[in-house]
Motif scaffolding. Structure first.
Motif, PDB file in Angstrom:
ATOM      1  N   ASN A   1       0.842  -1.193   0.000  1.00  0.00           N
ATOM      2  CA  ASN A   1       0.000   0.000   0.000  1.00  0.00           C
ATOM      3  C   ASN A   1       0.878   1.245   0.000  1.00  0.00           C
ATOM      4  O   ASN A   1       1.847   1.331   0.753  1.00  0.00           O
ATOM      5  CB  ASN A   1      -0.898   0.016   1.243  1.00  0.00           C
ATOM      6  N   GLN A   2       0.502   2.195  -0.802  1.00  0.00           N
ATOM      7  CA  GLN A   2       1.282   3.425  -0.908  1.00  0.00           C
ATOM      8  C   GLN A   2       0.826   4.438   0.143  1.00  0.00           C
ATOM      9  O   GLN A   2       0.176   5.444  -0.149  1.00  0.00           O
ATOM     10  CB  GLN A   2       1.159   4.000  -2.318  1.00  0.00           C
ATOM     11  N   VAL A   3       1.191   4.149   1.369  1.00  0.00           N
ATOM     12  CA  VAL A   3       0.880   5.025   2.499  1.00  0.00           C
ATOM     13  C   VAL A   3       2.194   5.621   2.998  1.00  0.00           C
ATOM     14  O   VAL A   3       3.181   4.912   3.152  1.00  0.00           O
ATOM     15  CB  VAL A   3       0.202   4.257   3.652  1.00  0.00           C
ATOM     16  N   GLN A   4       2.200   6.921   3.235  1.00  0.00           N
ATOM     17  CA  GLN A   4       3.365   7.578   3.826  1.00  0.00           C
ATOM     18  C   GLN A   4       3.109   7.780   5.320  1.00  0.00           C
ATOM     19  O   GLN A   4       1.994   8.100   5.725  1.00  0.00           O
ATOM     20  CB  GLN A   4       3.623   8.931   3.152  1.00  0.00           C
ATOM     21  N   TRP A   5       4.176   7.593   6.117  1.00  0.00           N
ATOM     22  CA  TRP A   5       4.026   7.577   7.563  1.00  0.00           C
ATOM     23  C   TRP A   5       4.901   8.617   8.242  1.00  0.00           C
ATOM     24  O   TRP A   5       5.939   9.018   7.727  1.00  0.00           O
ATOM     25  CB  TRP A   5       4.406   6.202   8.113  1.00  0.00           C
ATOM     26  N   ASP A   6       4.468   9.015   9.410  1.00  0.00           N
ATOM     27  CA  ASP A   6       5.258   9.861  10.297  1.00  0.00           C
ATOM     28  C   ASP A   6       5.113   9.283  11.701  1.00  0.00           C
ATOM     29  O   ASP A   6       4.262   8.414  11.935  1.00  0.00           O
ATOM     30  CB  ASP A   6       4.744  11.311  10.260  1.00  0.00           C
ATOM     31  N   SER A   7       5.929   9.725  12.627  1.00  0.00           N
ATOM     32  CA  SER A   7       5.793   9.245  14.001  1.00  0.00           C
ATOM     33  C   SER A   7       6.119  10.354  14.986  1.00  0.00           C
ATOM     34  O   SER A   7       6.836  11.306  14.661  1.00  0.00           O
ATOM     35  CB  SER A   7       6.698   8.033  14.271  1.00  0.00           C
ATOM     36  N   ILE A   8       5.582  10.210  16.175  1.00  0.00           N
ATOM     37  CA  ILE A   8       5.828  11.146  17.268  1.00  0.00           C
ATOM     38  C   ILE A   8       6.270  10.338  18.481  1.00  0.00           C
ATOM     39  O   ILE A   8       5.650   9.325  18.812  1.00  0.00           O
ATOM     40  CB  ILE A   8       4.571  11.964  17.618  1.00  0.00           C
ATOM     41  N   ALA A   9       7.327  10.766  19.131  1.00  0.00           N
ATOM     42  CA  ALA A   9       7.810  10.104  20.338  1.00  0.00           C
ATOM     43  C   ALA A   9       7.759  11.081  21.508  1.00  0.00           C
ATOM     44  O   ALA A   9       8.120  12.247  21.375  1.00  0.00           O
ATOM     45  CB  ALA A   9       9.236   9.595  20.153  1.00  0.00           C
ATOM     46  N   VAL A  10       7.302  10.592  22.647  1.00  0.00           N
ATOM     47  CA  VAL A  10       7.218  11.394  23.864  1.00  0.00           C
ATOM     48  C   VAL A  10       7.872  10.615  24.995  1.00  0.00           C
ATOM     49  O   VAL A  10       7.664   9.409  25.135  1.00  0.00           O
ATOM     50  CB  VAL A  10       5.749  11.706  24.236  1.00  0.00           C
ATOM     51  N   ASN A  11       8.649  11.309  25.798  1.00  0.00           N
ATOM     52  CA  ASN A  11       9.240  10.701  27.001  1.00  0.00           C
ATOM     53  C   ASN A  11       9.236  11.770  28.085  1.00  0.00           C
ATOM     54  O   ASN A  11      10.082  12.668  28.092  1.00  0.00           O
ATOM     55  CB  ASN A  11      10.655  10.215  26.713  1.00  0.00           C
ATOM     56  N   LYS A  12       8.271  11.696  28.998  1.00  0.00           N
ATOM     57  CA  LYS A  12       8.109  12.717  30.023  1.00  0.00           C
ATOM     58  C   LYS A  12       8.024  12.077  31.396  1.00  0.00           C
ATOM     59  O   LYS A  12       7.547  10.949  31.548  1.00  0.00           O
ATOM     60  CB  LYS A  12       6.844  13.545  29.775  1.00  0.00           C
ATOM     61  N   SER A  13       8.461  12.804  32.399  1.00  0.00           N
ATOM     62  CA  SER A  13       8.326  12.335  33.775  1.00  0.00           C
ATOM     63  C   SER A  13       8.161  13.529  34.692  1.00  0.00           C
ATOM     64  O   SER A  13       8.513  14.662  34.330  1.00  0.00           O
ATOM     65  CB  SER A  13       9.553  11.513  34.198  1.00  0.00           C
ATOM     66  N   CYS A  14       7.624  13.288  35.879  1.00  0.00           N
ATOM     67  CA  CYS A  14       7.431  14.371  36.829  1.00  0.00           C
ATOM     68  C   CYS A  14       7.189  13.801  38.216  1.00  0.00           C
ATOM     69  O   CYS A  14       6.861  12.617  38.370  1.00  0.00           O
ATOM     70  CB  CYS A  14       6.244  15.249  36.432  1.00  0.00           C
ATOM     71  N   TYR A  15       7.346  14.627  39.226  1.00  0.00           N
ATOM     72  CA  TYR A  15       6.858  14.332  40.565  1.00  0.00           C
ATOM     73  C   TYR A  15       5.625  15.173  40.802  1.00  0.00           C
ATOM     74  O   TYR A  15       5.543  16.321  40.359  1.00  0.00           O
ATOM     75  CB  TYR A  15       7.911  14.658  41.630  1.00  0.00           C
ATOM     76  N   ALA A  16       4.672  14.595  41.488  1.00  0.00           N
ATOM     77  CA  ALA A  16       3.438  15.317  41.767  1.00  0.00           C
ATOM     78  C   ALA A  16       3.748  16.590  42.550  1.00  0.00           C
ATOM     79  O   ALA A  16       4.398  16.543  43.589  1.00  0.00           O
ATOM     80  CB  ALA A  16       2.472  14.436  42.554  1.00  0.00           C
ATOM     81  N   ALA A  17       3.306  17.700  42.032  1.00  0.00           N
ATOM     82  CA  ALA A  17       3.484  19.002  42.694  1.00  0.00           C
ATOM     83  C   ALA A  17       4.956  19.297  43.005  1.00  0.00           C
ATOM     84  O   ALA A  17       5.259  20.101  43.879  1.00  0.00           O
ATOM     85  CB  ALA A  17       2.651  19.069  43.973  1.00  0.00           C
ATOM     86  N   GLY A  18       5.856  18.624  42.298  1.00  0.00           N
ATOM     87  CA  GLY A  18       7.274  18.864  42.512  1.00  0.00           C
ATOM     88  C   GLY A  18       7.818  18.303  43.804  1.00  0.00           C
ATOM     89  O   GLY A  18       8.947  18.608  44.197  1.00  0.00           O
ATOM     90  N   VAL A  19       7.076  17.447  44.485  1.00  0.00           N
ATOM     91  CA  VAL A  19       7.495  16.902  45.777  1.00  0.00           C
ATOM     92  C   VAL A  19       7.943  15.463  45.579  1.00  0.00           C
ATOM     93  O   VAL A  19       7.130  14.602  45.231  1.00  0.00           O
ATOM     94  CB  VAL A  19       6.350  16.959  46.809  1.00  0.00           C
ATOM     95  N   ASP A  20       9.228  15.185  45.788  1.00  0.00           N
ATOM     96  CA  ASP A  20       9.744  13.864  45.437  1.00  0.00           C
ATOM     97  C   ASP A  20       9.379  12.779  46.441  1.00  0.00           C
ATOM     98  O   ASP A  20       9.745  11.624  46.268  1.00  0.00           O
ATOM     99  CB  ASP A  20      11.257  13.901  45.224  1.00  0.00           C
ATOM    100  N   THR A  21       8.655  13.121  47.502  1.00  0.00           N
ATOM    101  CA  THR A  21       8.152  12.099  48.424  1.00  0.00           C
ATOM    102  C   THR A  21       6.728  11.679  48.080  1.00  0.00           C
ATOM    103  O   THR A  21       6.152  10.823  48.743  1.00  0.00           O
ATOM    104  CB  THR A  21       8.189  12.600  49.878  1.00  0.00           C
ATOM    105  N   LEU A  22       6.160  12.329  47.071  1.00  0.00           N
ATOM    106  CA  LEU A  22       4.832  11.947  46.591  1.00  0.00           C
ATOM    107  C   LEU A  22       4.985  11.132  45.305  1.00  0.00           C
ATOM    108  O   LEU A  22       6.040  11.145  44.674  1.00  0.00           O
ATOM    109  CB  LEU A  22       3.987  13.200  46.324  1.00  0.00           C
ATOM    110  N   PRO A  23       3.930  10.422  44.902  1.00  0.00           N
ATOM    111  CA  PRO A  23       4.027   9.625  43.677  1.00  0.00           C
ATOM    112  C   PRO A  23       4.470  10.469  42.487  1.00  0.00           C
ATOM    113  O   PRO A  23       4.034  11.610  42.314  1.00  0.00           O
ATOM    114  CB  PRO A  23       2.609   9.097  43.490  1.00  0.00           C
ATOM    115  N   GLY A  24       5.345   9.893  41.683  1.00  0.00           N
ATOM    116  CA  GLY A  24       5.748  10.518  40.438  1.00  0.00           C
ATOM    117  C   GLY A  24       5.103   9.794  39.271  1.00  0.00           C
ATOM    118  O   GLY A  24       4.323   8.856  39.441  1.00  0.00           O
ATOM    119  N   CYS A  25       5.425  10.231  38.068  1.00  0.00           N
ATOM    120  CA  CYS A  25       4.858   9.565  36.905  1.00  0.00           C
ATOM    121  C   CYS A  25       5.835   9.646  35.748  1.00  0.00           C
ATOM    122  O   CYS A  25       6.688  10.539  35.680  1.00  0.00           O
ATOM    123  CB  CYS A  25       3.523  10.178  36.504  1.00  0.00           C
TER     124      CYS A  25
END
Length: 269
Positions: free
Chosen positions: A28-52
């Motif tokens: 099939n003559q389909v052209q493709w693109d891609s997007i990559a995301v890599n993000k992380s954080c601590y909740a409210a900037g407090v490293d004793t709370l859950p991060g993501c």
């Protein structure tokens, strides 16, 4: 980190089985693109709370001869990866907004946590892959791994087959004859038994599978040159320890159940 990678060429064919030479293969003559995301954080900037942390690898079509179908396919890709809330957005905007919403949702949830609790990390890994891109058919899978507390993370795969002549997702009823379900269910269960090296299908229940009589086709399939592959996700037909169950059905096993006028006929017969 938010960036795009241009994928050149007529298409991607990851995990596609080799063609036997029996059928004409038309890329099939389909052209493709891609997007990559890599993000992380601590909740409210407090490293004793859950991060993501959030990782996204999103492949999507950017060009096809029929622009109306291209738009339809782009919307399907966004919908399957990110959900209804983002379905009307462009791929770029959907990825960016989804990442923003994910981090904000973790921060909001963390407001209810005590700062003295041990820190742990929410995470999501989300990616899609093009499994087949030939003969006016497109097989896509969306893989997702998440953790938001508890004993373990969750994993899932969503498979789709898209007809490039119409821009529609193909269902089992588009491919199989009437009253196919019981016969197809038996073929699926028999294949699971073989792959688990048991002599009787009833023995699967001793391994952690749920009621064998309730296993049936689940619409979660993709196709390629040589067969149909079903995925049953965690807890769908077996205990978590079994993991996702992947069932490969060569066309020789299911050809008697396939419609001769379906979009799959060109490669299945």
């Amino acid at each position: 980190m938010f960036f795009k990678i241009l994928l050149a060429g007529g298409g991607i064919a990851l995990l596609t089985c080799c063609n036997t030479g029996r059928k004409e293969v038309k890329e099939n003559q389909v052209q493709w693109d891609s997007i990559a995301v890599n993000k992380s954080c601590y909740a409210a900037g407090v490293d004793t709370l859950p991060g993501c942390s959030l990782q996204i690898g999103f492949v999507y079509p950017i060009d096809f001869q029929d622009k109306a179908i291209l738009k339809s396919i782009q919307q399907l890709f966004v919908l399957d990866c990110f959900g209804n809330k983002y379905a009307d957005m462009t791929p770029e905007n959907a990825v960016e907004k989804y990442a923003e919403d994910y981090i904000n949702s973790v921060r909001e949830e963390a407001k209810d946590f005590d700062e003295e609790l041990p820190a742990y990390e929410y995470y999501e890994v989300l990616n899609n892959q093009i499994l087949y891109n030939r003969n006016q058919l497109l097989s896509v899978t969306v893989g997702r791994e998440t953790f938001s507390g508890g004993a373990h993370g969750a994993h899932s795969h969503l498979n789709r087959v898209i007809d490039l002549k119409t821009g529609r997702i193909l269902s089992e009823k588009d491919l199989f004859i009437d009253d196919y379900r019981d016969d197809l269910a038996k073929i699926i269960v028999d294949n699971i038994a073989v792959s688990n090296s048991v002599d009787k299908v009833s023995e699967l229940e001793n391994l952690g599978f749920f009621s064998i009589n309730e296993i049936s086709p689940n619409e979660n399939f993709y196709v390629d040159d040589t067969g149909i592959t079903y995925t049953f996700n965690e807890y769908e037909i077996a205990a978590y320890a079994i993991g996702p169950v992947v069932v490969r059905l060569p066309y020789e096993q299911v050809r008697h159940l396939l419609r001769t006028d379906s979009p799959l006929a060109a490669i299945a017969f």
